[in-house]
Motif scaffolding. Structure first.
Motif, PDB file in Angstrom:
ATOM      1  N   UNK A   1       0.825  -1.209   0.000  1.00 10.42           N
ATOM      2  CA  UNK A   1       0.000   0.000   0.000  1.00 10.42           C
ATOM      3  C   UNK A   1       0.858   1.258   0.000  1.00 10.42           C
ATOM      4  N   UNK A   2       2.083   1.156   0.484  1.00  7.55           N
ATOM      5  CA  UNK A   2       2.995   2.302   0.467  1.00  7.55           C
ATOM      6  C   UNK A   2       3.390   2.694  -0.955  1.00  7.55           C
ATOM      7  N   UNK A   3       3.182   1.776  -1.924  1.00  7.99           N
ATOM      8  CA  UNK A   3       3.529   2.067  -3.312  1.00  7.99           C
ATOM      9  C   UNK A   3       2.419   2.803  -4.047  1.00  7.99           C
ATOM     10  N   UNK A   4       1.267   3.001  -3.397  1.00  9.09           N
ATOM     11  CA  UNK A   4       0.159   3.717  -4.035  1.00  9.09           C
ATOM     12  C   UNK A   4       0.539   5.178  -4.272  1.00  9.09           C
ATOM     13  N   UNK A   5      -0.062   5.763  -5.297  1.00  8.09           N
ATOM     14  CA  UNK A   5       0.191   7.165  -5.585  1.00  8.09           C
ATOM     15  C   UNK A   5      -0.280   8.040  -4.416  1.00  8.09           C
ATOM     16  N   UNK A   6       0.330   9.213  -4.283  1.00  7.91           N
ATOM     17  CA  UNK A   6       0.014  10.088  -3.151  1.00  7.91           C
ATOM     18  C   UNK A   6      -1.440  10.558  -3.164  1.00  7.91           C
ATOM     19  N   UNK A   7      -2.045  10.648  -4.363  1.00 10.58           N
ATOM     20  CA  UNK A   7      -3.425  11.110  -4.467  1.00 10.58           C
ATOM     21  C   UNK A   7      -4.432   9.986  -4.252  1.00 10.58           C
ATOM     22  N   UNK A   8      -3.942   8.772  -4.160  1.00 11.34           N
ATOM     23  CA  UNK A   8      -4.809   7.600  -4.071  1.00 11.34           C
ATOM     24  C   UNK A   8      -5.335   7.425  -2.645  1.00 11.34           C
TER      25      UNK A   8
END
Length: 256
Positions: free
Chosen positions: A17-24
């Motif tokens: 989940x840390x790899x998700x985009x910042x806007x996600x």
């Protein structure tokens, strides 16, 4: 019995989940008082109908791709899917952009559905070490005029739009969902075609000028391919839990 947290941790191990985009807004978005589960429903989107489907089959958890809560909620009412999750006591884990880039995630599933081999990252890996999009080779060259129909059948699309080109299709790039702006990177890496969705007019023009076949196969059709492979992996990891694919979830677009 397995718990919501155990399934969350397993998803986090394959699609951090840390790899998700910042806007996600990926993660455990709805948590109820029932942490133990024996039935899970998988869907691309959590709609009110999907929430009711989960309630009807006594699923305690929905694992979805798109976030059921994206923008901050200022109120909660029956027009919102999250309302029904809370009312029915159903947990929700949403793995969005982290599942897009994950090994074995959306883009690998899309590439495999289209028969690509020798896969490589399309974009350069980010800080997480994961990459958006894939590029690979067809087992045999395909006449460019026939390729859009092959994609349509492989993905079960009601229709698609594309920028044609002449010659043969050998090397294909893919990006599930809104990835049409990757046309430049795809052409740089020698792609003959890019299969994605949500293409804008200027990108269609640029693809035509570059001699790249841009195939817009729809957001849902290019992403739902991940659900069955994800369910199979979850079944192997949690054999005591029943994992079901949503039957009511469908592409909202219609074609004439």
């Amino acid at each position: 019995m397995s718990t919501v947290k155990e399934i969350y941790n397993w998803i986090d191990s394959i699609a951090p989940f840390a790899a998700a985009e910042s806007w996600d807004n990926s993660g455990l978005l709805v948590e109820t008082g029932e942490p133990e589960i024996d039935r899970v429903l998988l869907a691309l989107d959590i709609t009110g109908e999907v929430a009711r489907e989960a309630q009807e089959i006594s699923a305690q958890l929905i694992v979805a791709h798109h976030p059921v809560i994206f923008h901050p909620l200022r109120s909660l009412h029956p027009g919102q899917p999250a309302y029904w999750l809370v009312r029915y006591g159903i947990n929700a884990i949403c793995a969005h952009t982290n599942l897009d880039v994950a090994v074995g995630g959306v883009n690998d599933a899309l590439a495999r559905r289209l028969g690509l081999r020798c896969l490589e990252p399309l974009e350069a890996p980010g800080t997480s070490g994961l990459s958006l999009g894939r590029i690979g080779e067809l087992e045999r060259p395909v006449d460019a005029g026939a390729y859009p129909e092959l994609v349509k059948r492989a993905l079960g699309c009601g229709g698609l739009k594309y920028v044609p080109r002449s010659g043969e299709i050998r090397r294909v790039a893919v990006c599930g969902g809104a990835g049409a702006d990757l046309i430049y990177r795809a052409r740089e890496l020698g792609a003959d075609a890019l299969v994605t969705a949500d293409s804008k007019h200027n990108l269609l023009l640029d693809a035509e000028a570059m001699g790249l076949m841009l195939i817009d196969a729809g957001h849902a059709c290019t992403e739902r391919v991940v659900l069955e492979p994800l369910a199979e992996r979850l079944r192997a990891a949690f054999p005591e839990v029943e994992f079901c694919l949503s039957r009511c979830a469908a592409d909202p677009a219609r074609y004439i």
